[in-house]
Design a protein around this motif. Structure first.
Motif, PDB file in Angstrom:
ATOM      1  N   ILE A  55       0.827  -1.208   0.000  1.00  0.00           N
ATOM      2  CA  ILE A  55       0.000   0.000   0.000  1.00  0.00           C
ATOM      3  C   ILE A  55       0.858   1.253   0.000  1.00  0.00           C
ATOM      4  O   ILE A  55       0.445   2.317  -0.490  1.00  0.00           O
ATOM      5  N   GLY A  56       2.096   1.134   0.465  1.00  0.00           N
ATOM      6  CA  GLY A  56       3.001   2.280   0.454  1.00  0.00           C
ATOM      7  C   GLY A  56       3.367   2.710  -0.952  1.00  0.00           C
ATOM      8  O   GLY A  56       3.743   3.867  -1.170  1.00  0.00           O
ATOM      9  N   PHE A  73      -4.416  -6.232   0.362  1.00  0.00           N
ATOM     10  CA  PHE A  73      -5.866  -6.024   0.215  1.00  0.00           C
ATOM     11  C   PHE A  73      -6.376  -4.818   0.994  1.00  0.00           C
ATOM     12  O   PHE A  73      -7.580  -4.615   1.104  1.00  0.00           O
ATOM     13  N   ALA A  74      -5.458  -4.038   1.558  1.00  0.00           N
ATOM     14  CA  ALA A  74      -5.871  -2.802   2.228  1.00  0.00           C
ATOM     15  C   ALA A  74      -6.184  -1.720   1.198  1.00  0.00           C
ATOM     16  O   ALA A  74      -5.559  -1.651   0.141  1.00  0.00           O
ATOM     17  N   ARG A  75      -7.139  -0.884   1.527  1.00  0.00           N
ATOM     18  CA  ARG A  75      -7.513   0.200   0.612  1.00  0.00           C
ATOM     19  C   ARG A  75      -6.629   1.418   0.757  1.00  0.00           C
ATOM     20  O   ARG A  75      -6.465   2.193  -0.174  1.00  0.00           O
ATOM     21  N   ASN A  76      -6.057   1.589   1.951  1.00  0.00           N
ATOM     22  CA  ASN A  76      -5.171   2.720   2.193  1.00  0.00           C
ATOM     23  C   ASN A  76      -4.227   2.373   3.335  1.00  0.00           C
ATOM     24  O   ASN A  76      -4.323   1.292   3.937  1.00  0.00           O
ATOM     25  N   ALA A  77      -3.332   3.308   3.662  1.00  0.00           N
ATOM     26  CA  ALA A  77      -2.319   3.050   4.689  1.00  0.00           C
ATOM     27  C   ALA A  77      -2.937   2.840   6.068  1.00  0.00           C
ATOM     28  O   ALA A  77      -2.439   2.042   6.872  1.00  0.00           O
ATOM     29  N   VAL A  78      -4.026   3.557   6.352  1.00  0.00           N
ATOM     30  CA  VAL A  78      -4.682   3.406   7.655  1.00  0.00           C
ATOM     31  C   VAL A  78      -5.256   2.004   7.790  1.00  0.00           C
ATOM     32  O   VAL A  78      -5.106   1.347   8.833  1.00  0.00           O
ATOM     33  N   ASP A  79      -5.935   1.535   6.740  1.00  0.00           N
ATOM     34  CA  ASP A  79      -6.463   0.167   6.759  1.00  0.00           C
ATOM     35  C   ASP A  79      -5.353  -0.847   6.953  1.00  0.00           C
ATOM     36  O   ASP A  79      -5.501  -1.816   7.708  1.00  0.00           O
ATOM     37  N   SER A  80      -4.250  -0.649   6.268  1.00  0.00           N
ATOM     38  CA  SER A  80      -3.128  -1.575   6.357  1.00  0.00           C
ATOM     39  C   SER A  80      -2.579  -1.653   7.780  1.00  0.00           C
ATOM     40  O   SER A  80      -2.279  -2.736   8.298  1.00  0.00           O
ATOM     41  N   THR A  81      -2.448  -0.491   8.429  1.00  0.00           N
ATOM     42  CA  THR A  81      -1.971  -0.461   9.812  1.00  0.00           C
ATOM     43  C   THR A  81      -2.934  -1.173  10.740  1.00  0.00           C
ATOM     44  O   THR A  81      -2.522  -1.914  11.650  1.00  0.00           O
ATOM     45  N   LEU A 103      -0.863 -12.360  -6.134  1.00  0.00           N
ATOM     46  CA  LEU A 103      -2.073 -12.523  -6.939  1.00  0.00           C
ATOM     47  C   LEU A 103      -3.000 -11.329  -6.783  1.00  0.00           C
ATOM     48  O   LEU A 103      -3.549 -10.801  -7.770  1.00  0.00           O
ATOM     49  N   ILE A 104      -3.188 -10.881  -5.554  1.00  0.00           N
ATOM     50  CA  ILE A 104      -4.064  -9.735  -5.316  1.00  0.00           C
ATOM     51  C   ILE A 104      -3.494  -8.464  -5.927  1.00  0.00           C
ATOM     52  O   ILE A 104      -4.212  -7.664  -6.567  1.00  0.00           O
ATOM     53  N   THR A 105      -2.180  -8.269  -5.769  1.00  0.00           N
ATOM     54  CA  THR A 105      -1.541  -7.050  -6.297  1.00  0.00           C
ATOM     55  C   THR A 105      -1.569  -7.001  -7.806  1.00  0.00           C
ATOM     56  O   THR A 105      -1.728  -5.935  -8.414  1.00  0.00           O
ATOM     57  N   SER A 106      -1.448  -8.158  -8.444  1.00  0.00           N
ATOM     58  CA  SER A 106      -1.424  -8.191  -9.917  1.00  0.00           C
ATOM     59  C   SER A 106      -2.749  -7.742 -10.517  1.00  0.00           C
ATOM     60  O   SER A 106      -2.798  -7.340 -11.682  1.00  0.00           O
ATOM     61  N   ARG A 107      -3.805  -7.797  -9.732  1.00  0.00           N
ATOM     62  CA  ARG A 107      -5.132  -7.393 -10.238  1.00  0.00           C
ATOM     63  C   ARG A 107      -5.436  -5.921  -9.970  1.00  0.00           C
ATOM     64  O   ARG A 107      -6.490  -5.436 -10.346  1.00  0.00           O
ATOM     65  N   LYS A 108      -4.514  -5.253  -9.255  1.00  0.00           N
ATOM     66  CA  LYS A 108      -4.736  -3.841  -8.966  1.00  0.00           C
ATOM     67  C   LYS A 108      -4.269  -2.990 -10.138  1.00  0.00           C
ATOM     68  O   LYS A 108      -3.226  -3.268 -10.722  1.00  0.00           O
TER      69      LYS A 108
END
Length: 376
Positions: free
Chosen positions: A207-208, A287-295, A371-376
């Motif tokens: 996400i960074g 699969f986080a939408r933003n940095a806050v979600d990731s944290t 796999l998830i990142t490749s679809r972004k």
């Protein structure tokens, strides 16, 4: 290209003041705090009150033996059970011993007599140690009383001892003979702080980048996602290992915490855990939408993981659902393996399952994140 990306990631990590302080100072501060907390190593001088309602020579002897107990400290001599009860309620004592009336007379006549012992069970650590100390004194007093009763019936002193003490059970703690709390808890608690810091840092891995304009530049430059995130991941894992090396040096070198295995094997085990831990954080980041979600995801994973790892409470005593969930986390395999490495060292045939589990977790999490990142 890879070298440039690694230098770039290292620069980003260093410029982030909050993350830098967490990574550099979090574990060291925790080490000082936890070692200071458990520096006593074994609980001694447990506050104890004695109510002597008999006031005979035998009761005074019992009071003396209680005062000589290694872990007990006589701090109060209330005149009644009610007064002792108030001391327990206010936390002024942990143990209250009540010697009944006619105690000396019953002992002299060889009759069974009961000594009441109340232990504050609100603090399990205190209660366990107090119970052990009190039972040791009770066993000694009981044995002496039994021998005296046999002597009064005309037994030879040696015969009396052999008859009453025919079975001598001696307990011997293995692996941690002194039952040292510092040996058991300090390293594990420090590594728990370390793994939480690492998980939070790893949760920014993907996400960074997806949250920065530079992501578009990488795409236009033709930099593959694999090259980018492998470079970032290598930097993160190297930083994680650099964080733990001074901790290990202080714990094993200066504080003399036991390590009963080969240093190289233990560092390899730690490295594999760092990789597995990073893979979990990377998956949360994917699969986080933003940095806050990731944290948030990182904290949800890191905070309870030590509790359900089975280190401080047996995994087998937990509900089956929690046991299955715990085995999906690398922290469970690491902290279980940590206990074996530091205290027992049962050998490679047994320990390879822990290495294998960490490797499988890393492979699955990195693959899912890719796999998830490749679809972004």
């Amino acid at each position: 290209m890879i070298k440039s990306l690694m230098l770039r990631e290292l620069t980003y990590l260093w410029r982030d003041r909050g993350l830098r302080r967490i990574l550099l100072l979090g574990s060291l501060v925790g080490l000082v705090l936890f070692y200071a907390t458990y520096s006593a190593q074994v609980l001694r001088d447990i506050p104890t009150a004695v109510v002597d309602l008999d006031r005979s020579a035998a009761s005074r002897e019992l009071v003396q033996k209680l005062g000589q107990a290694e872990n007990l400290k006589l701090v109060a001599f209330p005149g009644s059970y009610q007064e002792a009860q108030e001391l327990l309620k206010r936390g002024q004592v942990i143990v209250a011993v009540v010697i009944p009336e006619h105690y000396g007379k019953n002992v002299a006549l060889g009759r069974q007599t009961n000594v009441y012992m109340a232990i504050d069970g609100s603090n399990e650590i205190y209660a366990t140690n107090a119970t052990t100390a009190a039972l040791t004194v009770a066993g000694t007093i009981s044995a002496n009383a039994g021998v005296k009763a046999l002597l009064s019936r005309g037994f030879d002193p040696q015969q009396a001892r052999d008859a009453y003490l025919g079975v001598d059970i001696r307990e011997e703690p293995w692996f941690n003979p002194t039952l040292n709390y510092a040996y058991f808890l300090v390293l594990a608690l420090i590594l728990n702080v370390w793994q939480q810091c690492c998980t939070l840092a790893a949760a920014t891995n993907i996400i960074g980048e997806t949250g920065r304009p530079s992501w578009l530049q990488f795409k236009l430059a033709g930099t593959s996602k694999w090259t980018l995130f492998v470079s970032k991941s290598v930097v993160h894992i190297c930083v994680f290992m650099l964080m733990i090396l001074p901790i290990y040096f202080i714990c094993f070198g200066l504080l003399d915490i036991p390590l009963n295995c080969n240093w190289a094997v233990f560092l390899l085990f730690t490295l594999l855990f760092a990789v597995a831990l990073h893979s979990v954080g990377t998956l949360a980041s994917s699969f986080a939408r933003n940095a806050v979600d990731s944290t948030r995801f990182g904290m949800i994973i890191a905070l309870p993981s030590f509790i359900i790892s089975g280190y401080t409470w047996p995994l087998e005593a937990m509900p089956a659902s929690i046991q299955h969930a715990a085995k999906l986390l690398p922290q469970t395999w690491f902290f279980q393996g940590l206990n074996y490495f530091t205290f027992k060292n049962p050998g490679w045939p047994f320990m390879r399952q822990y290495f294998l589990a960490l490797g499988i977790i890393a492979l699955i999490c990195y693959s899912a994140a890719a796999l998830i990142t490749s679809r972004k």
